[in-house]
Design a protein around this motif. Structure first.
Motif, PDB file in Angstrom:
ATOM      1  N   ASN A 176       0.825  -1.179   0.167  1.00  0.00           N
ATOM      2  CA  ASN A 176      -0.086   0.045   0.069  1.00  0.00           C
ATOM      3  C   ASN A 176       0.762   1.168   0.008  1.00  0.00           C
ATOM      4  O   ASN A 176       1.599   1.682   1.052  1.00  0.00           O
ATOM      5  CB  ASN A 176      -0.923   0.055   1.261  1.00  0.00           C
ATOM      6  N   ASP A 432      -7.465   6.037  -2.383  1.00  0.00           N
ATOM      7  CA  ASP A 432      -7.188   4.729  -1.968  1.00  0.00           C
ATOM      8  C   ASP A 432      -7.827   4.269  -0.683  1.00  0.00           C
ATOM      9  O   ASP A 432      -8.778   3.523  -0.643  1.00  0.00           O
ATOM     10  CB  ASP A 432      -5.755   3.946  -1.891  1.00  0.00           C
ATOM     11  N   SER A 436     -11.163   2.035  -0.848  1.00  0.00           N
ATOM     12  CA  SER A 436     -11.207   0.705   0.021  1.00  0.00           C
ATOM     13  C   SER A 436     -12.378   0.871   1.120  1.00  0.00           C
ATOM     14  O   SER A 436     -12.760  -0.406   1.464  1.00  0.00           O
ATOM     15  CB  SER A 436      -9.672   0.576   0.743  1.00  0.00           C
ATOM     16  N   GLN A 437     -12.570   1.788   1.452  1.00  0.00           N
ATOM     17  CA  GLN A 437     -13.713   1.767   2.474  1.00  0.00           C
ATOM     18  C   GLN A 437     -15.332   1.712   1.916  1.00  0.00           C
ATOM     19  O   GLN A 437     -15.962   1.194   2.426  1.00  0.00           O
ATOM     20  CB  GLN A 437     -13.591   3.120   3.446  1.00  0.00           C
ATOM     21  N   ALA A 440     -14.578  -0.779  -3.010  1.00  0.00           N
ATOM     22  CA  ALA A 440     -14.022  -1.920  -3.223  1.00  0.00           C
ATOM     23  C   ALA A 440     -15.294  -3.322  -3.227  1.00  0.00           C
ATOM     24  O   ALA A 440     -16.153  -2.816  -2.137  1.00  0.00           O
ATOM     25  CB  ALA A 440     -13.121  -2.512  -2.285  1.00  0.00           C
ATOM     26  N   ALA A 443     -15.851  -3.978   0.411  1.00  0.00           N
ATOM     27  CA  ALA A 443     -15.602  -3.036   1.524  1.00  0.00           C
ATOM     28  C   ALA A 443     -16.544  -3.190   2.654  1.00  0.00           C
ATOM     29  O   ALA A 443     -17.715  -3.511   2.222  1.00  0.00           O
ATOM     30  CB  ALA A 443     -15.583  -1.619   0.817  1.00  0.00           C
ATOM     31  N   ASN A 456     -12.188  -3.258  -9.147  1.00  0.00           N
ATOM     32  CA  ASN A 456     -11.678  -3.892  -8.017  1.00  0.00           C
ATOM     33  C   ASN A 456     -10.093  -4.356  -8.224  1.00  0.00           C
ATOM     34  O   ASN A 456      -9.157  -4.108  -7.339  1.00  0.00           O
ATOM     35  CB  ASN A 456     -12.307  -5.234  -7.586  1.00  0.00           C
ATOM     36  N   LEU A 459      -7.866  -1.028  -8.435  1.00  0.00           N
ATOM     37  CA  LEU A 459      -7.713  -0.551  -6.880  1.00  0.00           C
ATOM     38  C   LEU A 459      -6.562  -1.383  -6.088  1.00  0.00           C
ATOM     39  O   LEU A 459      -5.663  -1.044  -5.625  1.00  0.00           O
ATOM     40  CB  LEU A 459      -9.135  -0.865  -6.090  1.00  0.00           C
ATOM     41  N   ASN A 460      -6.618  -2.569  -6.472  1.00  0.00           N
ATOM     42  CA  ASN A 460      -5.496  -3.639  -5.976  1.00  0.00           C
ATOM     43  C   ASN A 460      -3.977  -3.416  -6.492  1.00  0.00           C
ATOM     44  O   ASN A 460      -3.202  -3.377  -6.072  1.00  0.00           O
ATOM     45  CB  ASN A 460      -5.799  -5.154  -6.004  1.00  0.00           C
ATOM     46  N   ARG A 463      -2.677   0.282  -5.551  1.00  0.00           N
ATOM     47  CA  ARG A 463      -2.293   0.453  -4.165  1.00  0.00           C
ATOM     48  C   ARG A 463      -0.654   0.131  -4.145  1.00  0.00           C
ATOM     49  O   ARG A 463      -0.138   0.798  -3.085  1.00  0.00           O
ATOM     50  CB  ARG A 463      -2.902  -0.575  -3.227  1.00  0.00           C
TER      51      ARG A 463
END
Lengths: 528, 318
Positions: A176, A432, A436-437, A440, A443, A456, A459-460, A463
């Motif tokens: 991250n 991010d 993520s909160q 995702a 989440a 998704n 996002l991964n 990060r």
């Protein structure tokens, strides 16, 4: 570490200067005709030491506790920042900088983070800050039996170890690149460790003020910490945090001189307050967003055409003007505003009933009847916003039935339970963190049940991506995915509007949270 | 006199049973509210895991009757338990709040009861005159305005424009008496406006009722002055209904002033109760509501005793 930090500054600078101008213009426009100066006109004023500062805050409760894991709202957050320090800090300019951490360094895959702590920092009880304290403070929020509201944030940490008295090593489950931002969160205060555990209710920290008394729901008093390591912070001799939940009571207390500053000015009467020559109204543009989440797995919201129809059926300008009285700005159906590093300036979606009708037809409807649940628990004026939306959408053949839910228990019973409701969220340090909160697929607060594979995946990937340019591209694509397909109708960002008397001085006001990033006690002063 | 004691004892016993039923009702009512302390503490940040951990830590997983039983056992040992939200001793939390509430109620009562009685007697004496109408109109319009409106109007004129008293009644432990009086003048005044009308109307009605009876006629014929007739002959027989209304208003001053507390930022019991209900902090809600219920029961009892003593006929119902 250098790489990450430097490029962050590069990407941020133009945006910040832009935002600053926007803030100044906004203030000038709203206070036209009165003597009020722009919010940071006093930037040049030199800070002076001393005085007793009385702060009236809206969200205090008799059930508040000193346990940072349960800091709930502006009252405890501001008190927390007065008595505690954190590893990192978001400064007035919106930039991440070290607080108790002097520097930090991620490994190549951004999985391991080494934080170098500042030396010579002492807690209020005289003990010196060591890496053990940091480990214990973070462990307070981790583990299966954690009751911390920050548990979701620290869950990605696999282990925390010490490397000498001033070095802490965080190992994450996955890379991250933004991890250092997380450590600035208001829950993650650093408290002294007693054999590996902190005493969360002690109120002992290493912040600029020592806790003198605390009566939950009434008042907290702090006194300046003479040993504070920051020489250019914590100007007041002492600060009272007063819980004043009633807007009118807060305003009266300010006007009669019983308090020096207050949060959450009533937008309906702010124009009257601005006429008072002894009062400064401070408007700060922020990325606090007000939105309407739909459950995209429930009918009819499972059809993206319906979502697009609803996104075109709201008149954002009208809503900002009427609900926020101009103290805000239009949003563009994605939560990332101008203060974020990877803000993508997508074409602004406009109010267009014909287009809404077109998408409605594409989804196979001539007209649509929908229930929208709302409550003033979301924000003051949320019910008005819903009714206004109903008026706008009627022109597109969408009949919104506004259901006013009880404010009590709204977050438990309505939000994430009803197919369509209202919500708000405060800005997070990074895109991010926010995604993520809330976005995702897995989440905890994915309030739209949106599960987009491409999103998704991005996002991964993003990060742990340390290449700035590629990262920026990825975040731009994620924002456009939310804009096009996401389940949130996001019409507006609201400004933070607070007020203080003219004796109070301050620099530029931080935009990341209300009341100067909740750090008002540490950053403001009385003019000499 | 024995009969009086027996009546009082019976009433105390009934009062205790009432308290117990109320505690049961409150317990069930709070239990039926959506959500619990775990979801309320975490708010928007709640996740199923953390909610479960909090519930487990606080013992909320246990069935209803077990928790109620534990709580009752505590009460009998003089332990009202700990606040679920703050871990503080409930009695400690209530302590200063109760003192503040009683103080404000006492202050308001000290102004409003004599004022209401005086106005009521005057109105009865000069009934249907201009004075009577003026008094009625004034008190009735005061009571028909919402409390917060009266409070805001008082703040606007007396605190903001004239600057005589502070708008915020921030009292502290150990504050000198006169300073406290100054601080709480506005809330006491607001409460006076709210409560005066009931008591004044009842005094007036009870007296007017009696003024037409034959023994008053007799007293008048004997040549007594109007005031003497009222004070010495009518009032002693009018006490029963008046005292009852006074008792109800005093109880209200203790239990019903949450709006006034919020507007004047006064740290009383009402605010504590509201916060605790919204956070589902059961031990605090229970303790506060028992205090409120006990207040009503006690004031009723006292009112009845006063009524009986002033008119022993009531001890012997026909």
């Amino acid at each position: 570490m250098k790489e990450v930090k430097c490029s962050a500054v590069k990407a941020g600078i133009t945006r910040r200067s832009f935002l600053g101008m926007g803030g100044a213009l906004g203030v000038a426009a709203t206070s036209a005709g009165s003597l009020v100066l722009p919010a940071f006109a006093s930037e040049t004023a030199t800070p002076a030491r001393g005085g007793h500062f009385r702060l009236g805050l809206s969200r205090g409760s008799t059930s508040d506790t000193l346990n940072p894991a349960h800091f709930a709202d502006v009252f405890m957050q501001s008190l927390g920042f007065a008595i505690h320090n954190y590893l990192t800090e978001i400064d007035e300019e919106g930039q991440l900088k070290g607080e108790l951490a002097e520097s930090w360094e991620p490994s190549k895959d951004a999985k391991q983070w080494v934080f170098q702590l500042r030396e010579g920092v002492t807690f209020h009880d005289g003990r010196s800050l060591t890496s053990e304290d940091v480990v214990a403070s973070f462990n307070h929020h981790r583990g299966d039996d954690s009751t911390s509201a920050a548990k979701g944030m620290v869950d990605p940490i696999e282990s925390i170890t010490t490397d000498g008295p001033h070095k802490v090593v965080f190992t994450l489950k996955e890379g991250n690149a933004d991890f250092a931002y997380i450590t600035s969160d208001y829950h993650l205060a650093i408290l002294p460790s007693n054999e590996g555990k902190i005493d969360p209710a002690s109120g002992i920290g290493c912040g600029g003020f020592k806790l003198k008394s605390f009566e939950p729901g009434v008042e907290a008093v702090v006194e300046r910490n003479p040993d504070y390591w920051k020489s250019d912070r914590a100007w007041f001799d002492s600060v009272s945090f007063l819980s004043i939940t009633d807007e009118a009571a807060r305003t009266n207390a300010l006007r009669t001189g019983q308090i020096d500053a207050m949060d959450r000015v009533d937008l309906k009467t702010v124009n009257l307050l601005e006429m008072d020559p002894d009062i400064q109204v401070n408007t700060v543009e922020s990325d606090q967003i007000y939105y309407f989440p739909m459950n995209v797995q429930a009918k009819p919201f499972d059809d993206n055409n319906v979502r697009l129809a609803l996104k075109h059926a709201v008149d954002r300008e009208d809503m900002v003007e009427r609900v926020l009285k101009g103290y805000g700005r239009v949003a563009n159906d994605h939560p990332i505003g101008g203060s974020y590093r990877y803000f993508a300036d997508l074409p602004q979606r406009q109010y267009d009933p014909d287009k809404a009708r077109h998408y409605l037809k594409k989804a196979g409807y001539d007209s649509l009847n929908l229930d929208l649940s709302t409550s003033d628990a979301v924000f003051t004026g949320a019910v008005d916003a819903a009714v206004l939306y109903k008026e706008h959408a009627a022109d597109a053949g969408i009949n919104i039935n506004v259901i006013r839910e009880p404010a009590d228990g709204y977050w438990e019973n309505v939000w994430m339970k009803r197919p369509w409701c209202m919500s708000y969220s405060s800005p997070r340090g990074t895109a991010d963190w926010f995604f993520s909160q809330y976005f995702a697929g897995d989440a905890s607060w994915n309030d739209t049940n949106w599960n987009n594979d491409r999103f998704n995946h991005l996002l991964n990937e993003a990060r742990s991506e340390l290449d700035e340019e590629r990262r920026a591209q990825m975040y731009a694509e994620m924002q456009s995915l939310i804009h096009e397909q996401g389940g949130r109708v996001s019409p507006m960002f609201s400004s933070y509007v607070s007020a203080a008397n003219r004796k109070v001085g301050h620099g530029r006001i931080g935009t990341n949270r209300d009341m100067d990033g909740n750090r008002i006690a540490e950053r403001w002063w009385f003019k000499g | 006199m024995d009969k009086l004691l027996l009546t009082v004892a019976k009433r105390v016993g009934l009062g205790l049973i009432t308290l117990w039923i109320i505690s049961l009702l409150i317990f069930l009512a709070v239990e039926m509210l959506p959500g619990d302390i775990a979801t309320e503490i975490l708010g928007q940040m709640a996740t199923p895991e953390t909610v479960a951990s909090i519930r487990e830590k606080l013992g909320l997983e246990q069935p209803l009757h077990v928790r109620y039983w534990d709580w009752m056992l505590g009460i009998f040992q003089g332990d009202f338990g700990q606040s679920l939200a703050t871990d503080r001793d409930v009695m400690d939390m209530l302590d200063s709040r109760l003192v503040n509430t009683l103080y404000l109620a006492g202050f308001a009562a000290a102004v409003s009861v004599p004022l209401a009685l005086a106005l009521g007697i005057t109105a009865a004496l000069y009934r249907n005159s201009v004075v009577d109408r003026a008094v009625s109109m004034f008190t009735l319009s005061a009571i028909s305005m919402p409390e917060f409106f009266i409070a805001y109007v008082l703040i606007l004129f007396v605190a903001v424009q004239l600057g005589w008293v502070p708008s915020m009644s921030k009292v502290e432990v150990g504050m000198p008496f006169w300073e406290r009086l100054h601080m709480t003048l506005l809330p006491a005044l607001a409460l006076t406006f709210v409560t005066c009308a009931h008591m004044m109307r009842m005094t007036r009605a009870a007296l007017i009722n009696l003024l037409s009876s034959s023994y008053i006629e007799m007293a008048r014929l004997k040549g007594l002055g109007a005031w003497q007739v009222i004070i010495h002959h009518a009032l002693p027989n009018a006490w029963a209904p008046i005292v009852n209304v006074i008792a109800m208003n005093l109880a209200y001053l203790i239990t019903g002033v949450v709006v006034v507390e919020i507007v004047f930022v006064y740290p009383g019991l009402g605010q504590l109760m509201v916060d605790s209900v919204s956070k589902r902090d059961l031990p605090v809600v229970q303790a506060a509501s028992l205090i409120f219920a006990a207040t009503y029961i006690l004031f009723n009892l006292v009112a009845d005793v006063i009524a009986i003593v002033s008119n022993p006929k009531l001890l012997h119902p026909k």
